[in-house]
Design a protein around this motif. Structure first.
Motif, PDB file in Angstrom:
ATOM      1  N   TYR A  88       1.089  -1.017   0.047  1.00 49.81           N
ATOM      2  CA  TYR A  88      -0.147   0.257   0.048  1.00 49.81           C
ATOM      3  C   TYR A  88       0.315   0.648  -0.095  1.00 49.81           C
ATOM      4  O   TYR A  88       0.791   2.636  -0.517  1.00 49.81           O
ATOM      5  N   LYS A  89       1.839   1.153   0.870  1.00 47.07           N
ATOM      6  CA  LYS A  89       3.075   1.958   0.259  1.00 47.07           C
ATOM      7  C   LYS A  89       3.540   2.811  -0.630  1.00 47.07           C
ATOM      8  O   LYS A  89       3.596   3.462  -0.823  1.00 47.07           O
ATOM      9  N   ALA A  92       0.999   4.161  -2.588  1.00 46.40           N
ATOM     10  CA  ALA A  92       0.818   5.764  -2.876  1.00 46.40           C
ATOM     11  C   ALA A  92       1.583   5.991  -3.272  1.00 46.40           C
ATOM     12  O   ALA A  92       0.835   7.590  -3.645  1.00 46.40           O
ATOM     13  N   LEU A  97      -0.451   9.287  -3.338  1.00 45.65           N
ATOM     14  CA  LEU A  97      -1.439  10.086  -2.961  1.00 45.65           C
ATOM     15  C   LEU A  97      -2.008  10.638  -1.242  1.00 45.65           C
ATOM     16  O   LEU A  97      -0.825  10.406  -0.438  1.00 45.65           O
ATOM     17  N   THR A 117      -5.269  12.236  -5.505  1.00 46.84           N
ATOM     18  CA  THR A 117      -3.612  11.936  -5.644  1.00 46.84           C
ATOM     19  C   THR A 117      -3.318  13.656  -5.786  1.00 46.84           C
ATOM     20  O   THR A 117      -4.428  14.943  -6.655  1.00 46.84           O
TER      21      THR A 117
END
Length: 573
Positions: A88-89, A92, A97, A117
């Motif tokens: 997820y990082k 992002a 994000l 974003t």
């Protein structure tokens, strides 16, 4: 006579007619049961929807730990919590994000998703969560890596290609370019580069910040000076293409930033550079009313040094504000004061004293060190902090000016030493220019800005009455004290000298029996002191405040005051 027998009438069949009142309780019971059934059905939330809702809410708040807890048993076998967080990082970072907004779950496992974003605006899609079993719990999300983005297909990875627009121009307050084009050149040559700063590959410490802005690795960014201060505005808005594997998900064009009009005055900047004359030190010039930084030369904001007696402005403000001494106070003439059994000497062993104003004008350590000790560490530190010490500067790349916490300074000798700008007190010329500006602005401390026309922000550092007293005392420094070299014809200048010891100004005399009567006394060594001078002008309504610091250049009155006078003359001519 004829007799007749009566005709018998047919008997009517009697039907029982129910009394409606007999069925009322039954009807009511049935109705209640129906309503209860409907309500029960409406209140039932399928287990899959509960899990999907909890997963979406956890994603919206960035709680990967809670997301992992909602995974199915099989998913947990395939994926560790650390891998989920890393996935997820990375997504992002690729998306730039800033926020996840999950809508209301529909069809139990389908979630509308909006991803805000920096680079691509808002990206929208629908995420369908597959479900699997969890032992002794509701169904769990049968998670795979493609769930990091709505509509991502099995095996696809998010990636981004980024492009930067041409870097915007830096302008002086009159519109003169200080740095423009890919080579960041200016018609002003070295004068402009002195303040404009440099660009280059980003240091590792800024990697996260730049990645969040969408700036690609290896891109040239502002490193120092104005290039660093306004880096985000000068960089503009990056453009880029977002891919899912080979598919294009989003495409935005780079947008060049607008030119930045700074507060730097080219005439004053030139005067500051020329006054520094290649010596190691710094000169800062600010507007007392707006906090606009008009010039920065040398190490004006980057290398704090002991401020010496210029710090007596702060000490005097604390003494007067806390009524430690009256304006009418007088002091014994002497060449040193004893604190904690140690002599604190005046510069060059000079004997001084008299009125508080005269003691300030002649920068008497023998007066101000004991006054500082009497004021005490707590009040001295509190006063310094009101003038901006221990505060993060609002100028990028500028160093803090500091004074130790009250409990860390030490005994009365250490407090007295701090009160005269020695000990562990450190300041930049920018900070001391703001101290002078505060007095010139009747006790209102301006917050510094390098942007022309920025809304001025000021905070009260000391009372108007105290500031006006110090203002008049600083005028006396120039007319009858140690700062005469900063005087200008036709302009009332107020100032304060400072001579900060780097080693010691007390010279040990050889024993009489070892002294050679034929050897002339050694010349004064000017390399063991920093020379300081701070000032503002004109007296009645100051428009300029300046601080000069010259490392290893002797006394403030001899070297720093003339340099400050040259800058003031250029600024006010």
């Amino acid at each position: 006579m004829t007799s007749s027998t009566p005709r018998s009438r047919p008997r009517r069949r009697r039907h029982a007619i129910a009394d409606p009142r007999r069925f009322a309780p039954l009807a009511a019971t049935a109705l209640v049961a129906l309503i209860a059934g409907v309500a029960l059905g409406a209140g039932h939330v399928p287990a899959e929807r509960k899990t999907a809702t909890a997963f979406a809410e956890a994603w919206s708040r960035g709680d990967e730990k809670a997301m992992y807890a909602l995974l199915s048993d099989d998913a947990k076998q395939r994926t560790s919590e650390a891998r989920l967080q890393r996935t997820y990082k990375q997504a992002a970072d690729t998306l730039t994000l800033t926020k996840v907004r999950a809508g209301r779950v529909v069809d139990d496992t389908t979630i509308p998703i909006a991803l805000d974003t920096r680079l691509f605006g808002t990206l929208r899609g629908t995420l369908v969560l597959p479900m699997g079993d969890r032992k002794d719990a509701d169904p769990g999300v049968d998670w795979r890596a493609e769930l990091v983005y709505p509509g991502l297909r099995r095996g696809e990875k998010l990636r981004r290609e980024t492009s930067l627009p041409p870097r915007a121009t830096i302008e002086a307050r009159d519109g003169t370019p200080l740095a423009k084009g890919p080579d960041r050149l200016s018609d002003l040559g070295p004068l402009a580069s002195e303040i404009a700063g440099t660009v280059g590959p980003a240091p590792p410490a800024r990697a996260a910040e730049l990645a969040a802005r969408g700036v690609p690795k290896g891109a040239a960014v502002g490193l120092t000076g104005l290039e660093r201060e306004f880096d985000e505005r000068l960089t503009g808005t990056p453009g880029g293409i977002l891919f899912a594997g080979k598919r294009v998900l989003a495409n935005v064009r780079a947008k060049q930033g607008e030119a930045v009009r700074t507060s730097i005055d080219t005439k004053i900047q030139r005067a500051a550079v020329e006054a520094l004359a290649g010596r190691y030190g710094g000169i800062a010039v600010v507007s007392p009313q707006t906090g606009e930084v008009l010039a920065l030369a040398g190490i004006a904001s980057s290398a704090p040094q002991p401020p010496g007696s210029t710090f007596k402005i702060v000490t005097l403000a604390g003494v007067l504000q806390n009524k430690i001494a009256k304006r009418s106070a007088t002091f014994q003439y002497q060449n040193a004061a004893t604190i904690e059994g140690v002599e604190v000497q005046n510069a060059n062993g000079e004997s001084c004293g008299g009125s508080l104003e005269l003691s300030f004008a002649h920068s008497c350590n023998s007066v101000f060190a004991p006054l500082g000790a009497k004021l005490g560490a707590e009040k001295l530190v509190a006063t310094a902090q009101k003038f901006g010490f221990n505060e993060d500067p609002l100028v990028a790349g500028a160093a803090r000016s500091t004074i130790p916490a009250a409990g860390e300074i030490g005994d009365d000798l250490a407090v007295g030493s701090s009160a005269i700008g020695q000990g562990k007190v450190l300041a930049t010329p920018l900070q001391m220019a703001l101290v002078a500006a505060t007095i010139g602005a009747d006790g209102m401390r301006p917050k510094p800005t390098l942007l022309k026309g920025a809304d001025p922000e000021r905070v009260r550092a000391t009372s108007k009455s105290v500031a006006r007293t110090i203002k008049s005392y600083m005028r006396t420094v120039v007319t009858d004290g140690t700062g005469g070299a900063a005087a200008l014809p036709g302009i009332k200048v107020s100032g304060k000298t400072g001579t900060a010891e780097l080693r010691t100004t007390v010279k040990e005399e050889p024993a009489p029996e070892l002294a050679d009567p034929n050897t002339p006394p050694p010349e004064d060594d000017t390399t063991d002191t920093d020379a300081w001078f701070v000032a503002f002008a004109p007296y009645s309504k100051p428009s300029i405040a300046v601080a000069v610091m010259l490392v290893g250049q002797g006394t403030g009155g001899d070297t720093a005051a003339p340099a400050a006078g040259a800058v003031l003359k250029a600024a006010l001519s």
